[in-house]
Design a protein around this motif. Structure first.
Motif, PDB file in Angstrom:
ATOM      1  N   UNK B 211     -10.518  30.089 -17.392  1.00  0.00           N
ATOM      2  CA  UNK B 211      -9.774  31.149 -16.958  1.00  0.00           C
ATOM      3  C   UNK B 211     -12.414  30.902 -16.344  1.00  0.00           C
ATOM      4  N   UNK B 212     -11.004  31.839 -14.906  1.00  0.00           N
ATOM      5  CA  UNK B 212     -13.154  32.416 -14.460  1.00  0.00           C
ATOM      6  C   UNK B 212     -13.865  33.988 -14.663  1.00  0.00           C
ATOM      7  N   UNK B 213     -14.100  34.259 -15.220  1.00  0.00           N
ATOM      8  CA  UNK B 213     -14.184  35.756 -15.281  1.00  0.00           C
ATOM      9  C   UNK B 213     -14.795  36.111 -13.572  1.00  0.00           C
ATOM     10  N   UNK B 214     -14.388  37.288 -13.784  1.00  0.00           N
ATOM     11  CA  UNK B 214     -14.900  37.582 -12.547  1.00  0.00           C
ATOM     12  C   UNK B 214     -16.448  37.513 -12.084  1.00  0.00           C
ATOM     13  N   UNK B 215     -17.310  37.610 -11.499  1.00  0.00           N
ATOM     14  CA  UNK B 215     -18.310  36.761 -10.562  1.00  0.00           C
ATOM     15  C   UNK B 215     -18.651  37.745  -8.987  1.00  0.00           C
ATOM     16  N   UNK B 216     -19.866  38.528  -9.647  1.00  0.00           N
ATOM     17  CA  UNK B 216     -21.029  39.025  -8.770  1.00  0.00           C
ATOM     18  C   UNK B 216     -20.991  37.867  -7.419  1.00  0.00           C
ATOM     19  N   UNK B 217     -21.524  36.949  -8.349  1.00  0.00           N
ATOM     20  CA  UNK B 217     -22.802  36.038  -7.620  1.00  0.00           C
ATOM     21  C   UNK B 217     -21.382  35.557  -6.497  1.00  0.00           C
ATOM     22  N   UNK B 218     -19.964  34.606  -6.674  1.00  0.00           N
ATOM     23  CA  UNK B 218     -19.286  34.662  -5.935  1.00  0.00           C
ATOM     24  C   UNK B 218     -18.292  35.311  -5.052  1.00  0.00           C
ATOM     25  N   UNK B 219     -18.772  36.496  -5.836  1.00  0.00           N
ATOM     26  CA  UNK B 219     -18.569  37.509  -4.406  1.00  0.00           C
ATOM     27  C   UNK B 219     -19.292  38.000  -2.868  1.00  0.00           C
ATOM     28  N   UNK B 220     -20.847  37.944  -3.840  1.00  0.00           N
ATOM     29  CA  UNK B 220     -22.003  38.132  -2.562  1.00  0.00           C
ATOM     30  C   UNK B 220     -21.762  36.705  -1.671  1.00  0.00           C
ATOM     31  N   UNK B 221     -22.104  35.916  -2.116  1.00  0.00           N
ATOM     32  CA  UNK B 221     -21.843  34.573  -1.006  1.00  0.00           C
ATOM     33  C   UNK B 221     -20.210  34.441  -0.077  1.00  0.00           C
ATOM     34  N   UNK B 222     -20.091  35.386  -0.455  1.00  0.00           N
ATOM     35  CA  UNK B 222     -18.438  35.490   0.002  1.00  0.00           C
ATOM     36  C   UNK B 222     -19.118  36.599   0.947  1.00  0.00           C
ATOM     37  N   UNK B 232     -25.180  28.941  -7.106  1.00  0.00           N
ATOM     38  CA  UNK B 232     -25.811  28.588  -8.440  1.00  0.00           C
ATOM     39  C   UNK B 232     -25.044  28.346  -9.871  1.00  0.00           C
ATOM     40  N   UNK B 233     -25.996  27.914 -10.728  1.00  0.00           N
ATOM     41  CA  UNK B 233     -24.922  27.417 -12.031  1.00  0.00           C
ATOM     42  C   UNK B 233     -24.223  29.348 -12.924  1.00  0.00           C
ATOM     43  N   UNK B 234     -23.296  29.805 -11.496  1.00  0.00           N
ATOM     44  CA  UNK B 234     -22.870  31.349 -12.258  1.00  0.00           C
ATOM     45  C   UNK B 234     -22.382  30.726 -13.133  1.00  0.00           C
ATOM     46  N   UNK B 235     -21.825  32.289 -13.974  1.00  0.00           N
ATOM     47  CA  UNK B 235     -20.131  31.991 -14.812  1.00  0.00           C
ATOM     48  C   UNK B 235     -18.960  31.599 -14.322  1.00  0.00           C
ATOM     49  N   UNK B 236     -18.500  31.774 -12.770  1.00  0.00           N
ATOM     50  CA  UNK B 236     -17.492  31.010 -12.662  1.00  0.00           C
ATOM     51  C   UNK B 236     -17.552  29.772 -12.269  1.00  0.00           C
ATOM     52  N   UNK B 237     -18.826  29.411 -11.668  1.00  0.00           N
ATOM     53  CA  UNK B 237     -19.257  28.303 -11.760  1.00  0.00           C
ATOM     54  C   UNK B 237     -18.728  27.031 -12.719  1.00  0.00           C
ATOM     55  N   UNK B 238     -19.689  27.676 -13.691  1.00  0.00           N
ATOM     56  CA  UNK B 238     -19.233  26.693 -15.293  1.00  0.00           C
ATOM     57  C   UNK B 238     -18.258  26.680 -15.263  1.00  0.00           C
ATOM     58  N   UNK B 239     -16.571  27.687 -15.092  1.00  0.00           N
ATOM     59  CA  UNK B 239     -16.079  27.453 -15.551  1.00  0.00           C
ATOM     60  C   UNK B 239     -15.402  27.179 -14.752  1.00  0.00           C
ATOM     61  N   UNK B 240     -15.316  26.654 -13.520  1.00  0.00           N
ATOM     62  CA  UNK B 240     -14.439  25.929 -12.856  1.00  0.00           C
ATOM     63  C   UNK B 240     -14.471  24.337 -13.465  1.00  0.00           C
ATOM     64  N   UNK B 241     -15.944  24.604 -13.343  1.00  0.00           N
ATOM     65  CA  UNK B 241     -16.508  22.687 -13.716  1.00  0.00           C
ATOM     66  C   UNK B 241     -15.881  22.044 -15.068  1.00  0.00           C
ATOM     67  N   UNK B 242     -15.626  23.706 -15.911  1.00  0.00           N
ATOM     68  CA  UNK B 242     -15.133  23.164 -17.205  1.00  0.00           C
ATOM     69  C   UNK B 242     -13.658  22.513 -16.839  1.00  0.00           C
ATOM     70  N   UNK B 243     -13.225  23.276 -16.221  1.00  0.00           N
ATOM     71  CA  UNK B 243     -11.758  23.009 -16.126  1.00  0.00           C
ATOM     72  C   UNK B 243     -11.705  21.558 -15.498  1.00  0.00           C
ATOM     73  N   UNK B 244     -12.250  21.451 -14.573  1.00  0.00           N
ATOM     74  CA  UNK B 244     -12.375  19.977 -13.924  1.00  0.00           C
ATOM     75  C   UNK B 244     -12.674  18.916 -14.633  1.00  0.00           C
ATOM     76  N   UNK B 245     -13.760  19.396 -15.651  1.00  0.00           N
ATOM     77  CA  UNK B 245     -13.923  18.135 -16.598  1.00  0.00           C
ATOM     78  C   UNK B 245     -12.727  18.161 -17.276  1.00  0.00           C
ATOM     79  N   UNK B 246     -11.786  18.995 -17.731  1.00  0.00           N
ATOM     80  CA  UNK B 246     -10.704  18.983 -18.541  1.00  0.00           C
ATOM     81  C   UNK B 246      -9.810  17.941 -18.082  1.00  0.00           C
TER      82      UNK B 246
END
Lengths: 238, 250
Positions: B211-222, B232-246
């Motif tokens: 799961x990916x937390x709501x993340x202001x960094x993603x919203x701001x980039x968008x 940057x390695x914000x919480x959303x990016x880290x969560x997505x990376x973890x899912x891809x590793x899985x």
């Protein structure tokens, strides 16, 4: 007489003039070691040099003849080889001339064309656009470091094309010298394309109404096409 | 050479393009991996997220091939090599990553030969890369078309809404019939409260892989139209990376 007599004469004239100007290097396919055969994907970041990038000019020409104008195993290069140019991109012409006994021109064309398409070398990515007679190639940095040159490509074409049963000799010409030099062969390429299209139309459509045919002018100028027409029309009548 | 083709699917607006863009960012950092990223959403949101301007789209390629078929001067082998050339022209390359945009299809009548060639060519193209990631069109339509039959893993993206999860379940059911690979998992996006994830796990047959937390960094980039390559390695990016590793993508 053959289908491509005029185009072969034009290519040979181009070569003679380049020789007189001292701008031709020659290699022998039979003394060239084989480069590993493999279909390669070469991405831009792995590319040392591009030949015939769509932003520049390229030309691909396949000619065959029953005559003796083809010097078996000869690879001629007009312009710098891939490892010699400081440029990242070069214009490119590739002319493949095949000698042999081509009784069925249509089948011969398909066999020779497929042999060209099937010639793939490791670290060398080739993209062909038959309808435009254009060619876009990339040489991988790694291949260049290992000594890849157009001589290996030429030798691979000679070997592969000679596997076509009706072929007895293959000569190769590469041009990388300039846009103008490549353009000088564009007339021959355009005429060769029209001849092939006229021949394919005859074989595939079996329509022999010259009055309405868009290739009438081509057949009027190429005796061999008229012979093909007569042969096919005769077969159809039977 | 091919290791994996992964399709990112789900209801419209749940964040498929964000997830695919982060996949592109991650793959771009793995220099030795040749990756193909396909924007199969006609809206073309992925190219905006990655600030990529494609030279031409797959639909442009299709139109050019149709013209050649209309001219009738090419046999199938010639068309196939033409397609190879045109596809290479349509690829936009960023380092070890190549990007292909499907574009907006237009009604051109029935050109089955071209469509079959395209399907085979995309599968062939994907086969020359280590990994392929497809940002699919919203909904289920695309799951059984074009390259989707070759997909190894269907990554279902949903927000925490019931509707999003149900669409994911429907896609999974269709994919079970239409897609070669058996892998599928749910990635829940824009999670404000972790307890929502537990509720979803209890209510769906889908395997929740992260799961990916709501993340202001993603919203701001968008909002600021910044390239997701620069995230940057914000919480959303880290969560997505973890899912891809899985799932074995990175």
């Amino acid at each position: 007489m053959g289908l491509f007599d005029e185009q072969l004469t034009e290519v040979k004239r181009f070569l003679s003039e380049a020789r007189r100007a001292g701008g031709v290097r020659e290699f022998r396919a039979f003394s060239t070691p084989a480069w590993p055969a493999e279909s390669s994907l070469v991405l831009e970041e792995d590319t040392a040099i591009e030949l015939g990038n769509p932003q520049t000019v390229s030309l691909s020409l396949l000619l065959w003849t029953g005559g003796h104008a083809v010097e078996d195993g000869l690879i001629s290069l007009v312009g710098p080889d891939v490892g010699e140019s400081g440029e990242l991109s070069l214009p490119f012409a590739q002319v493949l001339m095949v000698r042999g006994s081509f009784e069925d021109e249509y089948e011969s064309y398909q066999a020779l064309r497929d042999a060209v398409y099937d010639t793939r070398l490791s670290g060398f990515m080739v993209r062909t656009r038959p309808s435009k007679h254009s060619l876009w190639c990339r040489v991988a940095r790694e291949a260049l470091e290992q000594g890849f040159s157009l001589r290996y490509l030429g030798a691979a074409f000679v070997k592969r094309l000679k596997e076509v049963p009706s072929a007895s000799g293959v000569e190769v010409l590469f041009v990388t010298s300039s846009l103008d030099d490549v353009e000088r062969l564009s007339g021959a390429a355009a005429e060769a394309r029209r001849i092939i299209e006229a021949m394919m139309k005859m074989y595939e459509e079996k329509s022999f109404d010259c009055e309405t045919c868009e290739y009438r002018d081509v057949c009027d100028g190429v005796m061999e096409l008229k012979k093909i027409r007569e042969k096919l029309a005769g077969e159809k009548a039977v | 050479m091919r290791d994996m083709i992964l399709a990112v699917c789900g209801k419209g607006g749940v964040g498929k393009t964000t997830v695919t863009a982060v996949a592109a960012r991650e793959l771009c950092r793995l220099k030795s991996t040749k990756a193909l990223v396909v924007d199969a959403d006609p809206g073309g949101g992925l190219e905006m997220a990655l600030s990529i301007k494609p030279n031409k789209t797959l639909n442009d390629v299709r139109k050019e091939l149709i013209e050649e078929v209309k001219e009738g001067k090419r046999d199938e082998r010639d068309l196939a090599v033409s397609l190879d050339y045109l596809l290479a022209e349509a690829l936009t390359e960023v380092g070890n990553l190549a990007f292909l945009s499907i574009g907006r299809p237009e009604d051109e009548g029935c050109y089955c030969k071209v469509n079959v060639l395209l399907k085979d060519a995309i599968a062939g193209l994907a086969g020359r890369f280590d990994v392929t990631v497809i940002d699919a069109e919203a909904g289920i339509e695309q799951v059984n078309r074009r390259v989707m039959g070759e997909v190894d893993y269907v990554l279902l993206v949903s927000d925490t809404s019931t509707k999003g999860i149900r669409v994911g379940e429907t896609i999974k059911q269709v994919a079970d019939r239409m897609v070669k690979g058996e892998g599928a998992g749910l990635l829940i996006n824009r999670v404000l409260d972790e307890r929502a994830v537990d509720l979803i796990k209890a209510s769906t047959f889908l395997e929740v892989i992260g799961w990916i937390p709501e993340d202001d960094t993603i919203r701001r980039f968008d909002e600021e139209d910044k390239s997701f390559f620069d995230l940057p390695d914000c919480p959303a990016v880290v969560s997505i990376r973890n899912a891809f590793e899985k799932v074995g993508l990175v």
